[in-house]
Design a protein around this motif. Structure first.
Motif, PDB file in Angstrom:
ATOM      1  N   SER A  25      34.720 109.375 -23.852  1.00 23.60           N
ATOM      2  CA  SER A  25      35.124 110.765 -23.646  1.00 23.60           C
ATOM      3  C   SER A  25      34.332 111.442 -22.532  1.00 23.60           C
ATOM      4  N   GLU A  26      33.229 110.832 -22.092  1.00 27.66           N
ATOM      5  CA  GLU A  26      32.489 111.401 -20.968  1.00 27.66           C
ATOM      6  C   GLU A  26      33.130 111.043 -19.629  1.00 27.66           C
ATOM      7  N   ILE A  27      33.972 110.012 -19.652  1.00 34.92           N
ATOM      8  CA  ILE A  27      34.549 109.546 -18.394  1.00 34.92           C
ATOM      9  C   ILE A  27      35.766 110.384 -18.046  1.00 34.92           C
ATOM     10  N   GLY A  28      35.726 110.975 -16.864  1.00 37.67           N
ATOM     11  CA  GLY A  28      36.816 111.848 -16.436  1.00 37.67           C
ATOM     12  C   GLY A  28      36.742 113.236 -17.037  1.00 37.67           C
ATOM     13  N   LYS A  29      35.680 113.557 -17.776  1.00 38.81           N
ATOM     14  CA  LYS A  29      35.580 114.878 -18.399  1.00 38.81           C
ATOM     15  C   LYS A  29      35.293 115.949 -17.355  1.00 38.81           C
ATOM     16  N   ASN A  30      34.281 115.722 -16.544  1.00 42.03           N
ATOM     17  CA  ASN A  30      33.908 116.724 -15.539  1.00 42.03           C
ATOM     18  C   ASN A  30      34.259 116.306 -14.120  1.00 42.03           C
ATOM     19  N   ILE A  31      34.174 115.002 -13.858  1.00 41.59           N
ATOM     20  CA  ILE A  31      34.357 114.492 -12.503  1.00 41.59           C
ATOM     21  C   ILE A  31      35.305 113.280 -12.567  1.00 41.59           C
ATOM     22  N   ASP A  32      36.253 113.227 -11.634  1.00 43.88           N
ATOM     23  CA  ASP A  32      37.144 112.061 -11.554  1.00 43.88           C
ATOM     24  C   ASP A  32      36.396 110.876 -10.963  1.00 43.88           C
ATOM     25  N   VAL A  33      36.633 109.700 -11.515  1.00 44.18           N
ATOM     26  CA  VAL A  33      35.944 108.518 -10.982  1.00 44.18           C
ATOM     27  C   VAL A  33      36.943 107.409 -10.659  1.00 44.18           C
ATOM     28  N   GLU A  34      36.559 106.550  -9.691  1.00 45.99           N
ATOM     29  CA  GLU A  34      37.432 105.443  -9.293  1.00 45.99           C
ATOM     30  C   GLU A  34      37.339 104.280 -10.267  1.00 45.99           C
ATOM     31  N   VAL A  35      36.088 103.935 -10.650  1.00 44.66           N
ATOM     32  CA  VAL A  35      35.936 102.787 -11.546  1.00 44.66           C
ATOM     33  C   VAL A  35      35.162 103.196 -12.800  1.00 44.66           C
ATOM     34  N   PRO A  36      35.873 103.415 -13.903  1.00 47.03           N
ATOM     35  CA  PRO A  36      35.198 103.699 -15.168  1.00 47.03           C
ATOM     36  C   PRO A  36      34.895 102.408 -15.913  1.00 47.03           C
ATOM     37  N   ILE A  37      33.714 102.337 -16.524  1.00 50.99           N
ATOM     38  CA  ILE A  37      33.387 101.182 -17.377  1.00 50.99           C
ATOM     39  C   ILE A  37      32.779 101.720 -18.667  1.00 50.99           C
ATOM     40  N   VAL A  38      33.401 101.368 -19.795  1.00 45.48           N
ATOM     41  CA  VAL A  38      32.861 101.786 -21.087  1.00 45.48           C
ATOM     42  C   VAL A  38      32.060 100.639 -21.664  1.00 45.48           C
ATOM     43  N   GLY A  39      30.781 100.881 -21.914  1.00 44.45           N
ATOM     44  CA  GLY A  39      29.983  99.826 -22.516  1.00 44.45           C
ATOM     45  C   GLY A  39      28.519 100.180 -22.590  1.00 44.45           C
ATOM     46  N   ASP A  40      27.758  99.278 -23.182  1.00 44.76           N
ATOM     47  CA  ASP A  40      26.311  99.428 -23.297  1.00 44.76           C
ATOM     48  C   ASP A  40      25.680  99.013 -21.969  1.00 44.76           C
ATOM     49  N   LEU A  41      24.849  99.886 -21.414  1.00 47.67           N
ATOM     50  CA  LEU A  41      24.329  99.656 -20.061  1.00 47.67           C
ATOM     51  C   LEU A  41      23.561  98.353 -19.911  1.00 47.67           C
ATOM     52  N   LYS A  42      22.809  98.006 -20.934  1.00 51.10           N
ATOM     53  CA  LYS A  42      22.003  96.783 -20.828  1.00 51.10           C
ATOM     54  C   LYS A  42      22.923  95.575 -20.602  1.00 51.10           C
ATOM     55  N   ILE A  43      24.028  95.551 -21.346  1.00 52.95           N
ATOM     56  CA  ILE A  43      24.961  94.429 -21.231  1.00 52.95           C
ATOM     57  C   ILE A  43      25.769  94.521 -19.939  1.00 52.95           C
ATOM     58  N   VAL A  44      26.275  95.719 -19.662  1.00 56.72           N
ATOM     59  CA  VAL A  44      27.153  95.883 -18.494  1.00 56.72           C
ATOM     60  C   VAL A  44      26.376  95.658 -17.190  1.00 56.72           C
ATOM     61  N   LEU A  45      25.177  96.238 -17.090  1.00 59.85           N
ATOM     62  CA  LEU A  45      24.402  96.080 -15.851  1.00 59.85           C
ATOM     63  C   LEU A  45      24.004  94.625 -15.642  1.00 59.85           C
ATOM     64  N   ASP A  46      23.698  93.943 -16.748  1.00 59.01           N
ATOM     65  CA  ASP A  46      23.349  92.542 -16.652  1.00 59.01           C
ATOM     66  C   ASP A  46      24.513  91.741 -16.049  1.00 59.01           C
ATOM     67  N   LYS A  47      25.733  92.021 -16.516  1.00 64.53           N
ATOM     68  CA  LYS A  47      26.906  91.332 -15.979  1.00 64.53           C
ATOM     69  C   LYS A  47      27.143  91.733 -14.525  1.00 64.53           C
ATOM     70  N   LEU A  48      26.985  93.014 -14.254  1.00 69.14           N
ATOM     71  CA  LEU A  48      27.229  93.529 -12.904  1.00 69.14           C
ATOM     72  C   LEU A  48      26.262  92.895 -11.900  1.00 69.14           C
ATOM     73  N   ASN A  49      24.998  92.754 -12.330  1.00 71.08           N
ATOM     74  CA  ASN A  49      23.976  92.238 -11.413  1.00 71.08           C
ATOM     75  C   ASN A  49      24.273  90.822 -10.931  1.00 71.08           C
ATOM     76  N   THR A  50      24.975  90.051 -11.768  1.00 72.40           N
ATOM     77  CA  THR A  50      25.283  88.681 -11.329  1.00 72.40           C
ATOM     78  C   THR A  50      26.375  88.686 -10.265  1.00 72.40           C
ATOM     79  N   LYS A  51      27.123  89.794 -10.165  1.00 76.95           N
ATOM     80  CA  LYS A  51      28.257  89.827  -9.230  1.00 76.95           C
ATOM     81  C   LYS A  51      27.956  90.538  -7.929  1.00 76.95           C
ATOM     82  N   ILE A  52      26.816  91.204  -7.848  1.00 73.33           N
ATOM     83  CA  ILE A  52      26.549  91.920  -6.601  1.00 73.33           C
ATOM     84  C   ILE A  52      25.726  91.053  -5.651  1.00 73.33           C
ATOM     85  N   LYS A  53      25.990  91.307  -4.354  1.00 73.35           N
ATOM     86  CA  LYS A  53      25.309  90.497  -3.343  1.00 73.35           C
ATOM     87  C   LYS A  53      24.033  91.204  -2.894  1.00 73.35           C
TER      88      LYS A  53
END
Lengths: 189, 564
Positions: free
Chosen positions: B305-333
């Motif tokens: 419910s925080e996503i898109g509440k105040n500001i429009d965003v291009e890429v929303p991701i719902v999840g626990d940051l520890k897990i999501v950032l860990d996955k994201l970090n493997t994909k960034i160069k």
């Protein structure tokens, strides 16, 4: 708040636990967030522990998105569906008490036949008519009755179900619920 | 095994690993109190006001990451908790609150000390319960701790009628939970994570905007890994402070209403905003339609419910940051972003924001900076709300998570005293400094007695300007210096107050007294009140007036020479 689209009416259905205070939690959330409910209907679902609610909400798409997300956040709400864009059946029941002199009775009964409304009570100078249909039909019937003099109107509010075999407003099976990680999917927080 | 409702509460709290409860007794909750001696594992801290109990449980939770527990009696006991509950709800702090209620038969009769506690707290709790049978107590307590501490944390209240506490029933602590309506999403959608990674890989001017979620999710290492791998500067929100070491080369500080100018400007200059565990509060965005208009936005949060509440965003991701950032970090160069980082350095040197002007007067900013130096930045800082809070956010450098505890969303003055007490109970080996306003301190200073009684050695630095300083600043800026009801003409002598509490009190009026006073306070074994009598009409800069844009920022004083 963002303005993505015009304000219009949206139908939202929610499956909720049938416990004391649930309606209060939901209406309190609507009030606090400033969401506008046009109508609300509640009744028991196919599961005796669960109630199904149908809300008609006035707002643009982003308002409706917030409504569904905040409904989902409530612990006692199990599943929420935005039925606005779906192929849905919507019905409402209304009772009208109107003036009916003996001369007007046959004309009123003719009108009722056209609208498939029923006469459910008759007194010397008044009648009660019952009609079922979508909102447009009920409003149209009301317009036709107005010249006779409407004394009272009682409406149930809209209830809706999705068409076809896909019973998507029912409680998902446990297996299905495992896939709730996708964004936008029903998930409470 | 048959137990009374009260015994069930205590047993269940022990099952949940609770070791401390902040509370104050009264008629309806008395059965629970009379049971406490049977459970020595539960430490009870008797507060002077229930608001103190709720804020202390909050401070404890923020310092430890564990749910804080407070309880109170029915009626006024419960209503006195309300400010603390609302504070925890706004700042996503896990609390479990237990209130006594009148007997079941008396509910609804306007009985003595009856209040509709679940009704009052409904909009300011994550969930609440009125328990009408003792057999439900173990299940409700298990659910309450689960709901409070998972997903987006928050306060959960349990209202217990007196005769339910006295009722005998079979006790069995449940092993499983059945909450079909509560399934927080944690993993993040894989294709959204891939999209986010490709935006990050394409970006020339990315910034990370890190909030409280990083601390809640214990995702410090994951955040640091993301920032370092692609060399992305990190901006932290008020509650995000301490989620990223401020002595790190990539740290850019706090943006927004009283943030440093270069952080707000960096957001405006950026082409990609990676918002993690934050909610685009109005103090950050100012006017939402004019916020970060040049950037695409990735928003990662556990609350959909925080996503898109105040500001429009291009890429929303719902999840626990520890897990999501860990996955994201493997994909960034890996990246260097050399040009962008030098542009940020330039912003920093053109907009210093944190220079303290050179004057003989005792400035509040100077006090905070001295405190940072004297404590080597190793203290836990707890603040109230207002000017001193902003200076404490700006002039103290935070390098470790959970060393910065403040009432952000609800902005509750008075948090600084009991909040610090709870933090000290949660972190007994740390030095806890409460940076207090003279206004907020007087709202809750009764809890000093609690600290003396329970040997809780919080050090208080009262930034005493004799004003409700932030409100006075608004009057100066927006109401033609019409100082209505913001000046305290008769503050107590805080050192004498210390004496009355039988603790050390020190008054500081000159710059050269600051450091010795801080060191003396830290050597003293108990609580200390240091009364820093500072310049009265000092303002917090920079300042972006409410609802306005970065372009409207009042940056003065820009350099050390201004305003001598």
């Amino acid at each position: 708040m963002n303005n993505h689209s015009q304000t219009s009416k949206h139908t939202i259905s929610a499956l909720v636990l049938d416990k004391p205070g649930v309606l209060n939690r939901i209406s309190s959330m609507f009030r606090r967030r400033g969401f506008n409910i046009a109508s609300l209907a509640v009744g028991q679902s196919e599961n005796p522990d669960l109630s199904r609610m149908t809300f008609v909400v006035v707002g643009n798409n982003s308002v409706v998105e917030q409504v569904t997300k905040h409904l989902n956040k409530l612990i006692d709400v199990i599943k929420v569906l935005d039925l606005s864009s779906e192929n849905v059946i919507s019905r409402e029941l209304a009772l009208f008490r109107i003036n009916s002199s003996s001369q007007a009775r046959s004309e009123i009964m003719n009108l009722s036949n056209i609208f498939r409304a029923n006469v459910v009570d008759i007194a010397r100078n008044t009648m009660i008519l019952e009609i079922t249909g979508d909102e447009e039909k009920i409003v149209a019937f009301e317009e036709m009755l107005r010249p006779f003099g409407i004394i009272e109107i009682m409406r149930t509010g809209t209830i809706s179900l999705k068409r076809g075999m896909d019973a998507s407003t029912s409680l998902p099976q446990p297996k299905e619920r495992k896939n709730q990680s996708s964004w936008g999917e029903a998930a409470s927080v | 095994m048959k137990l009374t409702g009260s015994q069930m509460v205590c047993e269940s709290l022990i099952q949940e690993g609770v070791d401390v409860i902040f509370g104050l007794p009264g008629g309806a909750i008395l059965p629970l109190y009379q049971t406490l001696p049977e459970y020595p594992a539960l430490r009870h801290i008797l507060v002077r006001h229930e608001q103190g109990a709720a804020h202390a449980a909050d401070g404890y939770a923020r310092a430890t990451g564990k749910p804080g527990v407070a309880w109170a009696t029915s009626g006024p006991g419960a209503t006195n908790l309300v400010t603390g509950i609302a504070t925890a709800q706004m700042d996503s702090v896990p609390l479990v609150l237990i209130t006594g209620q009148v007997t079941r038969a008396a509910i609804g009769s306007d009985a003595f000390q009856e209040t509709d506690t679940t009704g009052i707290t409904l909009p300011i709790t994550k969930h609440n319960y009125l328990v009408m049978n003792a057999t439900d107590i173990p299940r409700v307590i298990k659910e309450a701790f689960h709901i409070a501490s998972t997903g987006r944390p928050g306060p959960v209240l349990i209202d217990l009628p007196k005769d339910v506490l006295q009722e005998l029933a079979e006790f069995k602590y449940p092993e499983t939970l059945n909450l079909p309506g509560y399934k927080p999403a944690t993993g993040g959608h894989p294709s959204q994570i891939t999209k986010a990674a490709s935006l990050i890989n394409q970006s020339n001017k990315p910034v990370i905007l890190a909030g409280h979620g990083i601390i809640i999710s214990n995702a410090f290492n994951e955040l640091k890994a993301l920032a370092e791998k692609a060399q992305i500067p990190v901006i932290t929100t008020l509650l995000g402070i301490s989620s990223f070491p401020e002595d790190h080369l990539l740290s850019v500080g706090m943006p927004g209403m009283h943030g440093v100018a270069y952080a707000s400007l960096a957001i405006e200059e950026s082409d990609l905003l990676i918002a993690v565990g934050m909610r685009f509060d109005d103090r950050i965005t100012g006017k939402p339609s004019a916020f970060a208009t040049n950037s695409k936005k990735i928003h990662i949060d556990i609350d959909p419910s925080e996503i898109g509440k105040n500001i429009d965003v291009e890429v929303p991701i719902v999840g626990d940051l520890k897990i999501v950032l860990d996955k994201l970090n493997t994909k960034i160069k890996p990246n260097t972003h050399k040009q962008w980082l030098s542009q940020i350095d330039e912003l920093k040197s053109n907009h210093p924001s944190l220079d303290i002007r050179d004057t003989k007067k005792l400035l509040p900013q100077f006090v905070i900076k001295e405190l940072w130096e004297a404590t080597k930045g190793e203290s836990v800082i707890v603040t109230g709300v207002g000017q001193h809070q902003m200076w404490a956010a700006q002039h103290y450098q935070y390098t470790e998570p959970r060393t910065w505890i403040t009432s952000g969303g609800s902005g509750a003055m008075g948090f600084e005293v009991p909040g610090a007490m709870g933090a000290q109970v949660g972190a007994p080996s740390k030095v806890v400094w409460s940076i207090a306003g003279d206004g907020g301190f007087q709202m809750t200073m009764g809890e000093i007695a609690t600290m003396v009684e329970n040997k809780i050695p919080v050090k208080f630095a009262i930034i005493n300007n004799g004003n409700l300083g932030m409100v006075r600043q608004w009057q100066e800026f927006f109401y033609k210096k019409d100082y209505v009801a913001t000046i305290y003409k008769n503050n107590p002598d805080f050192t004498k107050l210390a004496e009355a509490f039988n603790i050390l009190g020190i008054r500081v009026t000159r710059k050269d007294q600051v450091k010795p006073a801080i060191l003396e306070a830290m050597e003293y074994p108990g609580p200390v009140i240091v009364d820093f009598v500072v310049e009265e009409e000092e303002n917090v800069y920079p300042m972006i007036p409410a609802g306005q844009t970065v372009g409207d920022m009042v940056e003065e004083p820009r350099t050390t020479k201004a305003k001598l």
